[in-house]
Design a protein around this motif. Structure first.
Motif, PDB file in Angstrom:
ATOM      1  N   VAL A   1       0.811  -1.220   0.000  1.00 56.35           N
ATOM      2  CA  VAL A   1       0.000   0.000   0.000  1.00 56.35           C
ATOM      3  C   VAL A   1       0.845   1.271   0.000  1.00 56.35           C
ATOM      4  O   VAL A   1       0.303   2.364  -0.055  1.00 56.35           O
ATOM      5  N   GLY A   2       2.167   1.127   0.072  1.00 55.55           N
ATOM      6  CA  GLY A   2       3.008   2.313   0.044  1.00 55.55           C
ATOM      7  C   GLY A   2       4.407   2.017   0.544  1.00 55.55           C
ATOM      8  O   GLY A   2       4.789   0.862   0.724  1.00 55.55           O
ATOM      9  N   LEU A   3       5.136   3.089   0.783  1.00 53.27           N
ATOM     10  CA  LEU A   3       6.503   2.989   1.284  1.00 53.27           C
ATOM     11  C   LEU A   3       6.612   3.673   2.636  1.00 53.27           C
ATOM     12  O   LEU A   3       5.874   4.608   2.927  1.00 53.27           O
ATOM     13  N   GLN A   4       7.531   3.185   3.435  1.00 50.91           N
ATOM     14  CA  GLN A   4       7.880   3.819   4.705  1.00 50.91           C
ATOM     15  C   GLN A   4       9.398   3.748   4.778  1.00 50.91           C
ATOM     16  O   GLN A   4       9.948   2.727   5.168  1.00 50.91           O
ATOM     17  N   GLY A   5      10.041   4.811   4.352  1.00 49.39           N
ATOM     18  CA  GLY A   5      11.496   4.794   4.261  1.00 49.39           C
ATOM     19  C   GLY A   5      11.915   3.795   3.192  1.00 49.39           C
ATOM     20  O   GLY A   5      11.456   3.848   2.063  1.00 49.39           O
ATOM     21  N   GLU A   6      12.765   2.857   3.570  1.00 52.72           N
ATOM     22  CA  GLU A   6      13.221   1.811   2.651  1.00 52.72           C
ATOM     23  C   GLU A   6      12.359   0.560   2.725  1.00 52.72           C
ATOM     24  O   GLU A   6      12.646  -0.432   2.081  1.00 52.72           O
ATOM     25  N   ARG A   7      11.316   0.592   3.524  1.00 51.66           N
ATOM     26  CA  ARG A   7      10.450  -0.580   3.700  1.00 51.66           C
ATOM     27  C   ARG A   7       9.144  -0.413   2.923  1.00 51.66           C
ATOM     28  O   ARG A   7       8.723   0.696   2.634  1.00 51.66           O
ATOM     29  N   PHE A   8       8.538  -1.548   2.632  1.00 40.17           N
ATOM     30  CA  PHE A   8       7.256  -1.560   1.946  1.00 40.17           C
ATOM     31  C   PHE A   8       6.151  -1.756   2.970  1.00 40.17           C
ATOM     32  O   PHE A   8       6.225  -2.659   3.810  1.00 40.17           O
ATOM     33  N   LYS A   9       5.132  -0.906   2.901  1.00 40.64           N
ATOM     34  CA  LYS A   9       3.987  -1.041   3.796  1.00 40.64           C
ATOM     35  C   LYS A   9       3.028  -2.047   3.163  1.00 40.64           C
ATOM     36  O   LYS A   9       2.613  -1.882   2.016  1.00 40.64           O
ATOM     37  N   VAL A  10       2.707  -3.101   3.908  1.00 39.47           N
ATOM     38  CA  VAL A  10       1.869  -4.189   3.399  1.00 39.47           C
ATOM     39  C   VAL A  10       0.632  -4.326   4.277  1.00 39.47           C
ATOM     40  O   VAL A  10       0.735  -4.511   5.495  1.00 39.47           O
ATOM     41  N   GLN A  11      -0.538  -4.229   3.641  1.00 40.21           N
ATOM     42  CA  GLN A  11      -1.822  -4.457   4.316  1.00 40.21           C
ATOM     43  C   GLN A  11      -2.074  -5.957   4.263  1.00 40.21           C
ATOM     44  O   GLN A  11      -2.181  -6.533   3.190  1.00 40.21           O
ATOM     45  N   LEU A  12      -2.149  -6.612   5.436  1.00 44.06           N
ATOM     46  CA  LEU A  12      -2.360  -8.054   5.480  1.00 44.06           C
ATOM     47  C   LEU A  12      -3.801  -8.403   5.137  1.00 44.06           C
ATOM     48  O   LEU A  12      -4.733  -7.724   5.569  1.00 44.06           O
ATOM     49  N   ASP A  13      -3.975  -9.463   4.371  1.00 42.28           N
ATOM     50  CA  ASP A  13      -5.313  -9.932   4.011  1.00 42.28           C
ATOM     51  C   ASP A  13      -6.069 -10.363   5.266  1.00 42.28           C
ATOM     52  O   ASP A  13      -5.520 -11.066   6.122  1.00 42.28           O
ATOM     53  N   GLY A  14      -7.311  -9.952   5.349  1.00 46.03           N
ATOM     54  CA  GLY A  14      -8.183 -10.404   6.429  1.00 46.03           C
ATOM     55  C   GLY A  14      -7.837  -9.875   7.803  1.00 46.03           C
ATOM     56  O   GLY A  14      -8.375 -10.335   8.799  1.00 46.03           O
ATOM     57  N   GLU A  15      -6.924  -8.918   7.887  1.00 44.84           N
ATOM     58  CA  GLU A  15      -6.525  -8.354   9.169  1.00 44.84           C
ATOM     59  C   GLU A  15      -6.501  -6.837   9.070  1.00 44.84           C
ATOM     60  O   GLU A  15      -6.230  -6.283   8.021  1.00 44.84           O
ATOM     61  N   ASN A  16      -6.789  -6.193  10.171  1.00 48.23           N
ATOM     62  CA  ASN A  16      -6.716  -4.741  10.224  1.00 48.23           C
ATOM     63  C   ASN A  16      -5.303  -4.357  10.655  1.00 48.23           C
ATOM     64  O   ASN A  16      -5.102  -3.745  11.688  1.00 48.23           O
ATOM     65  N   LYS A  17      -4.318  -4.793   9.854  1.00 48.88           N
ATOM     66  CA  LYS A  17      -2.924  -4.593  10.227  1.00 48.88           C
ATOM     67  C   LYS A  17      -2.089  -4.292   8.991  1.00 48.88           C
ATOM     68  O   LYS A  17      -2.224  -4.945   7.969  1.00 48.88           O
ATOM     69  N   THR A  18      -1.245  -3.261   9.114  1.00 51.79           N
ATOM     70  CA  THR A  18      -0.290  -2.912   8.068  1.00 51.79           C
ATOM     71  C   THR A  18       1.102  -3.041   8.670  1.00 51.79           C
ATOM     72  O   THR A  18       1.366  -2.533   9.756  1.00 51.79           O
ATOM     73  N   LEU A  19       1.992  -3.737   7.960  1.00 51.79           N
ATOM     74  CA  LEU A  19       3.361  -3.927   8.415  1.00 51.79           C
ATOM     75  C   LEU A  19       4.327  -3.228   7.457  1.00 51.79           C
ATOM     76  O   LEU A  19       4.082  -3.188   6.248  1.00 51.79           O
ATOM     77  N   ALA A  20       5.427  -2.692   7.986  1.00 51.94           N
ATOM     78  CA  ALA A  20       6.491  -2.110   7.172  1.00 51.94           C
ATOM     79  C   ALA A  20       7.596  -3.160   7.088  1.00 51.94           C
ATOM     80  O   ALA A  20       8.221  -3.499   8.090  1.00 51.94           O
ATOM     81  N   LEU A  21       7.815  -3.693   5.869  1.00 52.45           N
ATOM     82  CA  LEU A  21       8.704  -4.839   5.703  1.00 52.45           C
ATOM     83  C   LEU A  21       9.813  -4.574   4.694  1.00 52.45           C
ATOM     84  O   LEU A  21       9.635  -3.826   3.735  1.00 52.45           O
ATOM     85  N   LYS A  22      10.940  -5.242   4.914  1.00 56.90           N
ATOM     86  CA  LYS A  22      12.065  -5.148   3.987  1.00 56.90           C
ATOM     87  C   LYS A  22      11.736  -5.942   2.728  1.00 56.90           C
ATOM     88  O   LYS A  22      11.017  -6.940   2.759  1.00 56.90           O
ATOM     89  N   GLU A  23      12.309  -5.483   1.623  1.00 55.45           N
ATOM     90  CA  GLU A  23      12.115  -6.162   0.338  1.00 55.45           C
ATOM     91  C   GLU A  23      12.476  -7.645   0.431  1.00 55.45           C
ATOM     92  O   GLU A  23      11.814  -8.499  -0.156  1.00 55.45           O
ATOM     93  N   ALA A  24      13.508  -7.960   1.213  1.00 55.10           N
ATOM     94  CA  ALA A  24      13.974  -9.337   1.340  1.00 55.10           C
ATOM     95  C   ALA A  24      12.939 -10.263   1.979  1.00 55.10           C
ATOM     96  O   ALA A  24      13.070 -11.485   1.871  1.00 55.10           O
ATOM     97  N   ASN A  25      11.933  -9.705   2.636  1.00 56.96           N
ATOM     98  CA  ASN A  25      10.921 -10.518   3.306  1.00 56.96           C
ATOM     99  C   ASN A  25       9.623 -10.633   2.513  1.00 56.96           C
ATOM    100  O   ASN A  25       8.606 -11.083   3.050  1.00 56.96           O
TER     101      ASN A  25
END
Length: 167
Positions: free
Chosen positions: A28-52
């Protein structure tokens, strides 16, 4: 960058949040060098490294953005339409996508999301405003969600044609 807003991804190799390994989500976007990912079926967004992250499908419009800016979006398949309906049940996820549209430079949005490539800065801003408005109006969200949930395949096809500007 390896991922664009709207890309579907699978999470893996997380050590500190191993409970999320194997889950699917949408960039859903970027947060610094991390990718913001909206998890399916959860009200949770995580900022994750490309490697993950592992891409599981090509870039496409974030589902609520497709609903909010229907006149400018391409045809969605039934799975994407159902995903849009599911995400309408998550106002915070819609607010997060609106924030991502507002904080990502329009040229980056256009270059990373083919569905938004032809949108003007004003149309992108309008899509973010519409997402926010819908997220803040529970009655509108409920009505849209119920409407989409009750659509037959023929109605979905008709809506897809309308969204593509063909009907």
């Amino acid at each position: 960058r390896a991922f664009a807003t709207g890309d579907r991804v699978k999470l893996y190799g997380l050590a500190k949040a191993a409970e999320h390994n194997g889950k699917l989500g949408t960039v859903v976007g970027l947060q610094g060098e991390r990718f913001k990912v909206q998890l399916d079926g959860e009200n949770k967004t995580l900022a994750l490294k490309e490697a993950n992250l592992e891409k599981v499908s090509a870039a496409g419009p974030p589902a609520p953005a497709a609903a909010a800016a229907a006149r400018t979006m391409p045809v969605l398949d039934e799975t994407q339409m159902r995903e849009a309906q599911r995400q309408m049940e998550d106002p915070e996820g819609m607010r997060e996508q609106a924030r991502a549209l507002r904080t990502t430079p329009p040229d980056v949005i256009r270059s990373s999301n083919p569905a938004m490539a032809h949108m003007s800065d004003e149309q992108i801003k309008s899509a973010a405003n519409q997402l926010e408005m819908m997220a803040n109006n529970p009655e509108m969200l409920e009505m849209a969600s119920k409407s989409m949930a009750n659509m037959t395949p023929a109605q979905l096809e008709s809506m897809q044609k309308m969204m593509a500007g063909g009907g």
